[in-house]
Design a protein around this motif. Structure first.
Motif, PDB file in Angstrom:
ATOM      1  N   ASP A  30       6.300  13.950  -0.494  1.00 48.01           N
ATOM      2  CA  ASP A  30       5.933  13.586   0.872  1.00 48.01           C
ATOM      3  C   ASP A  30       7.146  13.436   1.781  1.00 48.01           C
ATOM      4  N   ARG A  90       4.220   4.725   9.171  1.00 41.20           N
ATOM      5  CA  ARG A  90       4.196   6.174   8.936  1.00 41.20           C
ATOM      6  C   ARG A  90       4.807   6.918  10.128  1.00 41.20           C
ATOM      7  N   ARG A 104       0.280  -0.184   9.271  1.00 43.46           N
ATOM      8  CA  ARG A 104       0.238   1.024   8.429  1.00 43.46           C
ATOM      9  C   ARG A 104       0.587   2.270   9.242  1.00 43.46           C
ATOM     10  N   ASP A 142       0.828  -1.202   0.000  1.00 47.21           N
ATOM     11  CA  ASP A 142       0.000   0.000   0.000  1.00 47.21           C
ATOM     12  C   ASP A 142       0.868   1.260   0.000  1.00 47.21           C
ATOM     13  N   LEU A 143       1.902   1.280   0.851  1.00 50.54           N
ATOM     14  CA  LEU A 143       2.791   2.443   0.891  1.00 50.54           C
ATOM     15  C   LEU A 143       3.481   2.652  -0.453  1.00 50.54           C
ATOM     16  N   ARG A 164       2.456   2.120  -3.395  1.00 53.05           N
ATOM     17  CA  ARG A 164       1.600   2.701  -4.438  1.00 53.05           C
ATOM     18  C   ARG A 164       1.162   4.128  -4.120  1.00 53.05           C
ATOM     19  N   THR A 165       1.333   4.572  -2.880  1.00 53.53           N
ATOM     20  CA  THR A 165       0.804   5.876  -2.480  1.00 53.53           C
ATOM     21  C   THR A 165       1.868   6.913  -2.135  1.00 53.53           C
ATOM     22  N   ARG A 222       4.742   9.547  -2.348  1.00 53.58           N
ATOM     23  CA  ARG A 222       5.206  10.438  -3.408  1.00 53.58           C
ATOM     24  C   ARG A 222       6.470  11.166  -2.960  1.00 53.58           C
TER      25      ARG A 222
END
Length: 331
Positions: free
Chosen positions: A79, A229, A225, A70-71, A73-74, A76
């Protein structure tokens, strides 16, 4: 030493987002010139620290892969400051098979370091991490859970180390991760560990055990998740507001934390994960399965504390770890 046979289809020094593979040639019956293809994502935005994020070191552990796919694909470049290298399934053959060890060579990647460039498939993967990826990293987060044979209270952990500054950096990131439990961890088998390889290089190494049973729950996936982060934020890489969570600190000070079975059979647990236990307290019964009418063998814990991990399948074999007890400490 021979160069690694693995080639990366990404440039670890280029800015931006790259999705690619670590390609390891592997000749097999259905592909004479085949390859093992390990997915990798690199996100870089100028100078700054590097985080190496890995899952499926053992292939039957799933919270890490879910969080990291998930990370990947998201995330950027805008970020972050620095670089994030993401390998959701570092032992990709084991991950695809849903097994702890590789179906190719039965190699346990987390017991194969420093690896060999001319060794088995698993040893070649370990060698690439040892000589290429770990030297790039400042911070290493390696996700684990109990797989098909163990179940744990969801915790984040780091090790007691001779270098107290390195140890302090690791435990600061454990706290930032914000799992329900945080553990000063004792390993009962350190030979060939990825952890040991990273720490010997001076890297800040953090790991987890987020559940088990060969599956992932909504709760443990959310912990993975959020914790990932929070760790990237605390490491000075991710530019975002942290989501701090309360955590309960535990310690695993010595071998008395572990209870092993000397018998095989059907296991009945007498306490559940999270229950307080007293030294000498019965923790499980093992019933012989070859006949009826025989008394079970009772296993007792050797330390007062919290039942933090347990054998998961209903049958146990001689030598299996049955219970792990951790001790409450001030965080």
């Amino acid at each position: 030493m021979k160069p690694s046979p693995i080639t990366a289809t990404v440039d670890f020094d280029a800015d931006g987002v790259q999705h690619g593979f670590l390609r390891l040639p592997y000749s097999r019956d259905d592909a004479a010139w085949g390859s093992v293809m390990i997915p990798v994502t690199v996100v870089r935005n100028g100078p700054g620290p590097t985080a190496l994020l890995t899952g499926a070191n053992h292939g039957d552990e799933y919270e890490g892969p879910i969080a990291l796919f998930d990370l990947a694909r998201t995330l950027r470049p805008d970020d972050i400051e620095g670089r994030v290298i993401i390998l959701p399934a570092m032992n990709h053959p084991a991950f695809l098979a849903g097994t702890r060890t590789s179906p190719i060579d039965r190699g346990n990647l987390n017991r194969s370091f420093p690896g060999r460039p001319d060794g088995s498939v698993t040893e070649k993967i370990a060698d690439y991490f040892q000589r290429v990826l770990l030297p790039l990293a400042d911070v290493v987060l390696d996700f684990h859970s109990g797989g098909r044979t163990l179940d744990f209270l969801p915790f984040c952990a780091a090790h007691i180390q001779p270098d107290k500054a390195q140890e302090a950096r690791a435990f600061a990131l454990v706290r930032a991760f914000g799992a329900p439990f945080s553990i000063r961890m004792l390993e009962i088998d350190t030979a060939g560990l990825y952890d040991t390889a990273a720490e010997a290089m001076g890297k800040t190494f953090v790991t987890t055990e987020l559940g088990g049973g060969g599956t992932a729950s909504a709760r443990t996936t959310a912990i993975a998740r959020r914790g990932c982060r929070n760790l990237l934020i605390a490491a000075g890489i991710l530019k975002a507001a942290a989501d701090p969570q309360p955590t309960r600190w535990l310690d695993m000070p010595d071998g008395d934390c572990f209870t092993f079975s000397e018998d095989g059979g059907l296991i009945e647990f007498l306490a559940d994960l999270g229950d307080p236990v007293e030294a000498g307290q019965p923790i499980a019964r093992i019933y012989p399965t070859g006949r009826t009418g025989a008394d079970p063998v009772t296993l007792n814990v050797r330390r007062t504390g919290l039942l933090s991990g347990r054998h998961f399948p209903g049958l146990v074999k001689p030598g299996d770890c049955v219970a792990i007890v951790a001790v409450d400490i001030a965080g």
